[in-house]
Scaffold this active site. Sequence first.
Site, PDB file in Angstrom:
ATOM      1  CG  ASP A   1      -3.342   7.637  -2.210  1.00  0.00           C
ATOM      2  OD1 ASP A   1      -3.011   8.228  -0.954  1.00  0.00           O
ATOM      3  OD2 ASP A   1      -2.743   6.561  -2.648  1.00  0.00           O
TER       4      ASP A   1
ATOM      5  CD  GLN B   1      -3.893   2.744   6.041  1.00  0.00           C
ATOM      6  OE1 GLN B   1      -4.728   3.462   7.456  1.00  0.00           O
ATOM      7  NE2 GLN B   1      -4.612   2.515   5.041  1.00  0.00           N
TER       8      GLN B   1
ATOM      9  NE  ARG C   1      -0.318   1.948   3.523  1.00  0.00           N
ATOM     10  CZ  ARG C   1       0.734   2.171   3.494  1.00  0.00           C
ATOM     11  NH1 ARG C   1       1.609   1.657   4.307  1.00  0.00           N
ATOM     12  NH2 ARG C   1       0.987   3.436   3.953  1.00  0.00           N
ATOM     13  N   GLY C   2       0.437   2.489   0.198  1.00  0.00           N
ATOM     14  CA  GLY C   2       1.203   3.811  -0.398  1.00  0.00           C
ATOM     15  C   GLY C   2       1.027   4.158  -1.781  1.00  0.00           C
ATOM     16  CB  ALA C   3       0.510   6.732  -3.351  1.00  0.00           C
TER      17      ALA C   3
ATOM     18  CG  ASN D   1      -3.122  11.420   1.528  1.00  0.00           C
ATOM     19  OD1 ASN D   1      -2.725  10.469   1.051  1.00  0.00           O
ATOM     20  ND2 ASN D   1      -2.890  12.124   2.872  1.00  0.00           N
ATOM     21  CE  LYS D   2      -5.459   5.734   3.303  1.00  0.00           C
ATOM     22  NZ  LYS D   2      -6.426   5.133   2.306  1.00  0.00           N
TER      23      LYS D   2
ATOM     24  NE  ARG E   1      -6.421   0.660  -3.135  1.00  0.00           N
ATOM     25  CZ  ARG E   1      -5.877   0.867  -1.573  1.00  0.00           C
ATOM     26  NH1 ARG E   1      -4.258   1.075  -1.534  1.00  0.00           N
ATOM     27  NH2 ARG E   1      -6.175   1.948  -0.960  1.00  0.00           N
TER      28      ARG E   1
END
Lengths: 364, 364
Positions: free
Chosen positions: B244, B204, B54-56, B254-255, B91
């Site tokens: 992201d 996270q 995970r994480g862009a 973003n998140k 995703r």
Amino acid sequence: LTGASPIPARPLRVAEDGWSLEILDQTRLPHEVVVVRLTTLDDVVEAIAVMRVRGAPLLGITAAYGLALALRADPSDHGLRRAAKALVAARPTAVNLPRAVEVVSAAVADLPSDARAAAAYAAAGALAEEEVTACRAIGDHGLRLLLELAAGRPPGQPVRVLTHCNTGWLATLEYGTALAPVYRAAEENVPVHVWVDETRPRNQGWLTAWELHARGVPHTLIPDSAAAHLLQRGEVDVVLVGTDRTTRRGDVCNKIGTYPLALAARAARVPFYAAVPSSSVDWSRRSWRRIPIEERSPAEVRRVRGRLEDGMIADVHPGRPETEVRNPAFDVTPARLVTGLLTERGVCAASAAGLEGLFPERRR
Amino acid sequence: LTGASPIPARPLRVAEDGWSLEILDQTRLPHEVVVVRLTTLDDVVEAIAVMRVRGAPLLGITAAYGLALALRADPSDHGLRRAAKALVAARPTAVNLPRAVEVVSAAVADLPSDARAAAAYAAAGALAEEEVTACRAIGDHGLRLLLELAAGRPPGQPVRVLTHCNTGWLATLEYGTALAPVYRAAEENVPVHVWVDETRPRNQGWLTAWELHARGVPHTLIPDSAAAHLLQRGEVDVVLVGTDRTTRRGDVCNKIGTYPLALAARAARVPFYAAVPSSSVDWSRRSWRRIPIEERSPAEVRRVRGRLEDGMIADVHPGRPETEVRNPAFDVTPARLVTGLLTERGVCAASAAGLEGLFPERRR
């Protein structure tokens, strides 16, 4: 005395013995319906501190009955002072708690000790019924707000309310504060849908979802951090929250996470109302800056309680249990972000003038 | 191939066989360090979709290697199209993913099929090293920001950074994006303290706390909804977040939970920076309104994973598992709330002019 029980009509009542208290243990909800009997001052203080009872109005009522219960054991001046002090110290933020203790103390202070306990129970009972009446009135005034919003919605589409924490009958005795308009709308067949903030770390959103489910009110639970997104996308018509202490100038202290909700509502031009029974107004306080903000145990953040696959209730640690944690339980929404206060006497501006207009007896 | 392992240097690497991928399974962190081997396109797509990676930036790198791995099995045009489509669909929000797939596809499209896999691995490797270089540079530029803030702090007092989600080496390969300046500060002995948002529903924040603990960086975890309170009370010097997908006009996707953080930072006049490697810029997009916002499974909100008292890992349901849930995974912070973008070429205004000043080759 503890056991699995049917859902009681109110989260607190005086037991059939006429003096001990029976409470719905909210630390066991929504997993188990357990009624606990409180028989000593220590029982009551513990129940308040660990949040077996919670919600500003219910905290006041519980403290009032707690004082009565304590006076039954020790009706002396010393006993009165000791009990009052212990109850007020159990949780610092909700003003209902010291106010209820003050009201009951004043009602008994001039009485001979053998008359104090009975008078205290009577005063606590009166306070409880006042609170129920206030909640019903808040529901009626709030219903008018929801009807106005309903008029602006496409035919058949529900008014979309977003709420935080739990402000229903669990937090009061009946109806609730911010949820009272929702329950009144449901009673009147006004279509309403509630976005329920999860409300970390204690997850009171799951209590709200449980309450709404029991009453058949449509609702959707969201992570707290998703509220701003839904507001930005036009999926919310009104934000309704409760309060633990509102200053005479209309600043609203409430469960942590209320303030960012107000910022997001303002940015989206969505009305933001706080349901404020006058028992939650701190008339002595002009500035919000010195409201005591309770810092609760890091354990509340480090552990999450829930039901395992096998049906057992357990706590899990989502991360390293030794992690340093900060856990402020409340925040303050400045009056400028509050569209209006929803009181038992109607809706007013979040300002001294607004509150004094509805409560002229409080004018200074 | 699964097993308890020492902490690897990077969350993804090509295995010793020269072609399969070894990833640190982030769904098992912070409880267990488990390295998983991915050998098929389906493995890679699943690892992306369920967030084992995970994480862009890391999503981009994983997709690049995933395409290489797929081409090893089927280097035909059909195989290339099929793999690219599956990876991009895994995703939807992080732009790094389609961009990486595009870069690798372009590198192999004109090659004969028997040369494609090797070229794809080479292109993926180049992309990975570019990302590492970008993260290091973001760390250096961000360090200058932190040094400026440190100058305004009382002697010996740390710069107080607030961050959301996980943007450290777990989300990239080394250093991270928004955490890169923090790690650089720690390396340079600049005192820094990090407020870590829990980041519901996937928590996270606990990954970030784990990362920071491993590197000895002081930090305190908070519920997401407490961030605005700390900002209001003057306990935060700067907010640093990742992204992201950032539009060419500087709107930061973003998140979920980033946008309310930006609102609270603005209200408190605290600078809010997004760390944006250029791989996360969507140069084709002017408006944020059509960025696809991933809606993830309600199960992520209904269940919380953690470690039981007895050491076992388990999921608990904090409330009724049947409760309706909405789970948007991202939100958008409009450029007007962003103090600056922290890119590998320096800091710029969150605007087309700002980005084009640093990336003139992208001017249109």
